[in-house]
Design an enzyme around this catalytic site. Structure first.
Site, PDB file in Angstrom:
ATOM      1  N   TYR A 128      47.415  36.595  42.347  1.00  0.00           N
ATOM      2  CA  TYR A 128      46.030  36.218  42.015  1.00  0.00           C
ATOM      3  C   TYR A 128      45.930  34.705  41.814  1.00  0.00           C
ATOM      4  O   TYR A 128      45.056  34.042  42.388  1.00  0.00           O
ATOM      5  CB  TYR A 128      45.574  36.960  40.760  1.00  0.00           C
ATOM      6  CG  TYR A 128      44.206  36.548  40.269  1.00  0.00           C
ATOM      7  CD1 TYR A 128      43.056  36.852  41.002  1.00  0.00           C
ATOM      8  CD2 TYR A 128      44.055  35.845  39.074  1.00  0.00           C
ATOM      9  CE1 TYR A 128      41.805  36.471  40.556  1.00  0.00           C
ATOM     10  CE2 TYR A 128      42.803  35.463  38.617  1.00  0.00           C
ATOM     11  CZ  TYR A 128      41.688  35.777  39.361  1.00  0.00           C
ATOM     12  OH  TYR A 128      40.432  35.386  38.916  1.00  0.00           O
ATOM     13  N   GLY A 129      46.840  34.134  41.000  1.00  0.00           N
ATOM     14  CA  GLY A 129      46.828  32.694  40.773  1.00  0.00           C
ATOM     15  C   GLY A 129      47.040  31.917  42.062  1.00  0.00           C
ATOM     16  O   GLY A 129      46.373  30.912  42.322  1.00  0.00           O
ATOM     17  N   ALA A 130      47.959  32.400  42.879  1.00  0.00           N
ATOM     18  CA  ALA A 130      48.238  31.717  44.151  1.00  0.00           C
ATOM     19  C   ALA A 130      47.019  31.774  45.070  1.00  0.00           C
ATOM     20  O   ALA A 130      46.692  30.788  45.760  1.00  0.00           O
ATOM     21  CB  ALA A 130      49.447  32.358  44.828  1.00  0.00           C
ATOM     22  N   ALA A 131      46.337  32.910  45.071  1.00  0.00           N
ATOM     23  CA  ALA A 131      45.146  33.042  45.923  1.00  0.00           C
ATOM     24  C   ALA A 131      44.056  32.074  45.458  1.00  0.00           C
ATOM     25  O   ALA A 131      43.407  31.405  46.277  1.00  0.00           O
ATOM     26  CB  ALA A 131      44.632  34.483  45.874  1.00  0.00           C
ATOM     27  N   LYS A 132      43.863  31.970  44.159  1.00  0.00           N
ATOM     28  CA  LYS A 132      42.825  31.062  43.648  1.00  0.00           C
ATOM     29  C   LYS A 132      43.222  29.590  43.874  1.00  0.00           C
ATOM     30  O   LYS A 132      42.351  28.743  44.108  1.00  0.00           O
ATOM     31  CB  LYS A 132      42.564  31.347  42.168  1.00  0.00           C
ATOM     32  CG  LYS A 132      41.899  32.717  41.897  1.00  0.00           C
ATOM     33  CD  LYS A 132      40.547  32.856  42.578  1.00  0.00           C
ATOM     34  CE  LYS A 132      39.716  33.999  41.960  1.00  0.00           C
ATOM     35  NZ  LYS A 132      38.444  34.230  42.693  1.00  0.00           N
ATOM     36  N   ASP A 143      31.390  44.393  52.523  1.00  0.00           N
ATOM     37  CA  ASP A 143      32.749  44.085  52.074  1.00  0.00           C
ATOM     38  C   ASP A 143      33.112  42.737  52.681  1.00  0.00           C
ATOM     39  O   ASP A 143      33.305  42.617  53.901  1.00  0.00           O
ATOM     40  CB  ASP A 143      33.717  45.180  52.546  1.00  0.00           C
ATOM     41  CG  ASP A 143      35.155  44.908  52.092  1.00  0.00           C
ATOM     42  OD1 ASP A 143      35.443  43.786  51.645  1.00  0.00           O
ATOM     43  OD2 ASP A 143      35.975  45.836  52.221  1.00  0.00           O
ATOM     44  N   ILE A 179      36.201  34.593  30.652  1.00  0.00           N
ATOM     45  CA  ILE A 179      34.768  34.821  30.466  1.00  0.00           C
ATOM     46  C   ILE A 179      34.567  36.280  30.055  1.00  0.00           C
ATOM     47  O   ILE A 179      35.007  37.200  30.765  1.00  0.00           O
ATOM     48  CB  ILE A 179      33.965  34.570  31.775  1.00  0.00           C
ATOM     49  CG1 ILE A 179      34.358  33.232  32.431  1.00  0.00           C
ATOM     50  CG2 ILE A 179      32.467  34.628  31.478  1.00  0.00           C
ATOM     51  CD1 ILE A 179      33.892  31.986  31.761  1.00  0.00           C
TER      52      ILE A 179
HETATM   53  N1  LIG Z   1      35.780  37.130  34.131  1.00  0.00           N
HETATM   54  C1  LIG Z   1      36.695  36.196  34.051  1.00  0.00           C
HETATM   55  O1  LIG Z   1      37.279  35.962  32.973  1.00  0.00           O
HETATM   56  C2  LIG Z   1      37.079  35.379  35.266  1.00  0.00           C
HETATM   57  C3  LIG Z   1      37.913  34.272  35.075  1.00  0.00           C
HETATM   58  C4  LIG Z   1      38.279  33.490  36.174  1.00  0.00           C
HETATM   59  C5  LIG Z   1      37.776  33.796  37.421  1.00  0.00           C
HETATM   60  N2  LIG Z   1      36.965  34.884  37.600  1.00  0.00           N
HETATM   61  C6  LIG Z   1      36.489  35.134  38.962  1.00  0.00           C
HETATM   62  O2  LIG Z   1      35.077  35.308  38.924  1.00  0.00           O
HETATM   63  C7  LIG Z   1      34.665  36.107  40.026  1.00  0.00           C
HETATM   64  C8  LIG Z   1      33.708  37.176  39.523  1.00  0.00           C
HETATM   65  O3  LIG Z   1      34.414  38.089  38.707  1.00  0.00           O
HETATM   66  P1  LIG Z   1      33.762  38.775  37.415  1.00  0.00           P
HETATM   67  O4  LIG Z   1      34.463  38.254  36.245  1.00  0.00           O
HETATM   68  O5  LIG Z   1      32.284  38.669  37.453  1.00  0.00           O
HETATM   69  O6  LIG Z   1      34.251  40.292  37.583  1.00  0.00           O
HETATM   70  P2  LIG Z   1      33.475  41.549  38.184  1.00  0.00           P
HETATM   71  O7  LIG Z   1      32.381  41.930  37.247  1.00  0.00           O
HETATM   72  O8  LIG Z   1      34.542  42.548  38.489  1.00  0.00           O
HETATM   73  O9  LIG Z   1      32.816  41.026  39.523  1.00  0.00           O
HETATM   74  C9  LIG Z   1      33.483  40.944  40.755  1.00  0.00           C
HETATM   75  C10 LIG Z   1      32.452  41.194  41.833  1.00  0.00           C
HETATM   76  O10 LIG Z   1      33.035  40.944  43.108  1.00  0.00           O
HETATM   77  C11 LIG Z   1      32.645  41.979  43.987  1.00  0.00           C
HETATM   78  N3  LIG Z   1      33.659  42.100  45.020  1.00  0.00           N
HETATM   79  C12 LIG Z   1      34.996  42.233  44.867  1.00  0.00           C
HETATM   80  N4  LIG Z   1      35.597  42.331  46.062  1.00  0.00           N
HETATM   81  C13 LIG Z   1      34.615  42.261  46.995  1.00  0.00           C
HETATM   82  C14 LIG Z   1      34.580  42.313  48.409  1.00  0.00           C
HETATM   83  N5  LIG Z   1      35.693  42.493  49.133  1.00  0.00           N
HETATM   84  N6  LIG Z   1      33.394  42.184  49.042  1.00  0.00           N
HETATM   85  C15 LIG Z   1      32.249  42.027  48.324  1.00  0.00           C
HETATM   86  N7  LIG Z   1      32.206  41.975  46.990  1.00  0.00           N
HETATM   87  C16 LIG Z   1      33.379  42.098  46.334  1.00  0.00           C
HETATM   88  C17 LIG Z   1      32.508  43.225  43.108  1.00  0.00           C
HETATM   89  O11 LIG Z   1      31.583  44.145  43.641  1.00  0.00           O
HETATM   90  P3  LIG Z   1      31.986  45.475  44.474  1.00  0.00           P
HETATM   91  O12 LIG Z   1      33.103  46.131  43.709  1.00  0.00           O
HETATM   92  O13 LIG Z   1      30.726  46.253  44.539  1.00  0.00           O
HETATM   93  O14 LIG Z   1      32.421  44.993  45.814  1.00  0.00           O
HETATM   94  C18 LIG Z   1      31.943  42.626  41.819  1.00  0.00           C
HETATM   95  O15 LIG Z   1      30.538  42.609  41.832  1.00  0.00           O
HETATM   96  C19 LIG Z   1      35.939  36.631  40.678  1.00  0.00           C
HETATM   97  O16 LIG Z   1      36.209  35.890  41.849  1.00  0.00           O
HETATM   98  C20 LIG Z   1      37.002  36.403  39.614  1.00  0.00           C
HETATM   99  O17 LIG Z   1      38.285  36.229  40.191  1.00  0.00           O
HETATM  100  C21 LIG Z   1      36.601  35.669  36.553  1.00  0.00           C
END
Ligand SMILES: NC(=O)c1ccc[n+]([C@@H]2O[C@H](COP(=O)([O-])OP(=O)(O)OC[C@H]3O[C@@H](n4cnc5c(N)ncnc54)[C@H](OP(=O)(O)O)[C@@H]3O)[C@@H](O)[C@H]2O)c1
Length: 241
Positions: free
Chosen positions: A145-149, A54, A178
């Protein structure tokens, strides 16, 4: 190329695509996440090493860094997501609820990257890269979320100035919408999905490979003079000019 690459949140979605991209070029890849079963399945599928961790928990991050070994070339801070999507929407939330929700997103997106980077920074060899995944949400979302990013993008610029003298780059990638990830937790309506695609110039959703290829490029020899930047990968849904 024989690099050592750590991808947090590598068990699914964009992290999995990024890990697979580096592995395909012959790099040694380690993925992390909280869900040990899914992480192990992904690791077996794409031939990488899983470490359950984590990234928001300092002791787990310290242990993960110990298990990693002495050297690292690329860190991809992918772990994160919008924690508001994991909880029922509260009508007229109390200040306590607002605080809890904001802290959850700051922990999930900012602390995960800061803790992991801090823990492994002294392992990164010259020529290495830190790539942190932000979001288009940093530009206009009125949310925690936006503020964190947005905080991640600012932190990345500062990190770049700190690690530059050691021959490292630090950049952020800000994806737009995505498809093919678990990000929306099944809560993306068809209407919203259509609106997100309509906002692009090329009329399509992003694919995980769009982010994987950008990440791979930022870690490549050809990108050594790109540092302290946020690269927007969104089909034109947000332009920087
Ligand atoms: N998909 C989009 O449209 C989009 C757009 C903009 C930005 N993003 C960003 O892209 C990144 C990847 O997201 P995704 O779209 O691929 O969604 P996702 O499939 O939900 O992937 C998120 C991954 O992060 C892991 N995770 C979350 N919290 C964690 C923690 N505390 N420690 C370790 N692992 C953690 C999750 O695994 P576990 O649950 O096993 O921990 C999961 O594998 C994120 O940062 C998201 O904010 C995504």
């Amino acid at each position: 190329m024989g690099r050592i690459v750590l991808v947090t949140g590598g068990g699914s979605g964009l992290g999995k695509a990024v890990a697979a991209r580096f592995r395909a070029s012959g790099d040694t890849v380690i993925i992390t996440g909280r869900n040990a079963d899914r992480l192990a399945r992904t690791a077996a599928e794409i031939d990488v090493r899983p470490i359950t961790c984590d990234a928001a928990d300092p002791s787990q991050v310290a242990q993960m860094a110990d298990e990693l070994g002495p050297d690292l070339d690329v860190l991809v801070n992918m772990a994160g997501g919008n924690t508001d999507l994991d909880r029922p929407e509260a009508q007229n939330p109390s200040l306590e609820q607002v605080m809890t929700a904001w802290r959850a997103n700051l922990d999930a997106n900012v602390l995960t990257a800061v803790l992991t980077t801090t823990a492994v920074l002294d392992k990164l060899r010259p020529g290495g890269s830190v790539i942190t995944v932000g979001s288009i949400g940093a530009e206009h979302a009125a949310s925690s979320y936006g503020a964190a990013k947005a905080a991640l993008a600012a932190w990345t610029a500062g990190l770049s100035s700190e690690v530059g003298p050691q021959g490292l780059t630090a950049n952020s990638i800000a994806p737009g919408y995505i498809a093919e990830t678990d990000f929306f937790r099944g809560k993306l309506s068809e209407q919203r999905r259509t609106a997100l695609i309509d906002a692009t110039h090329n009329g399509r959703a992003g694919h995980p490979s769009d982010i994987a290829e950008t990440t791979f490029f930022l870690a490549s020899e050809g990108a050594r003079h790109i540092t302290g930047q946020t690269l927007h990968v969104n089909g034109g849904a947000h332009t920087t000019r």
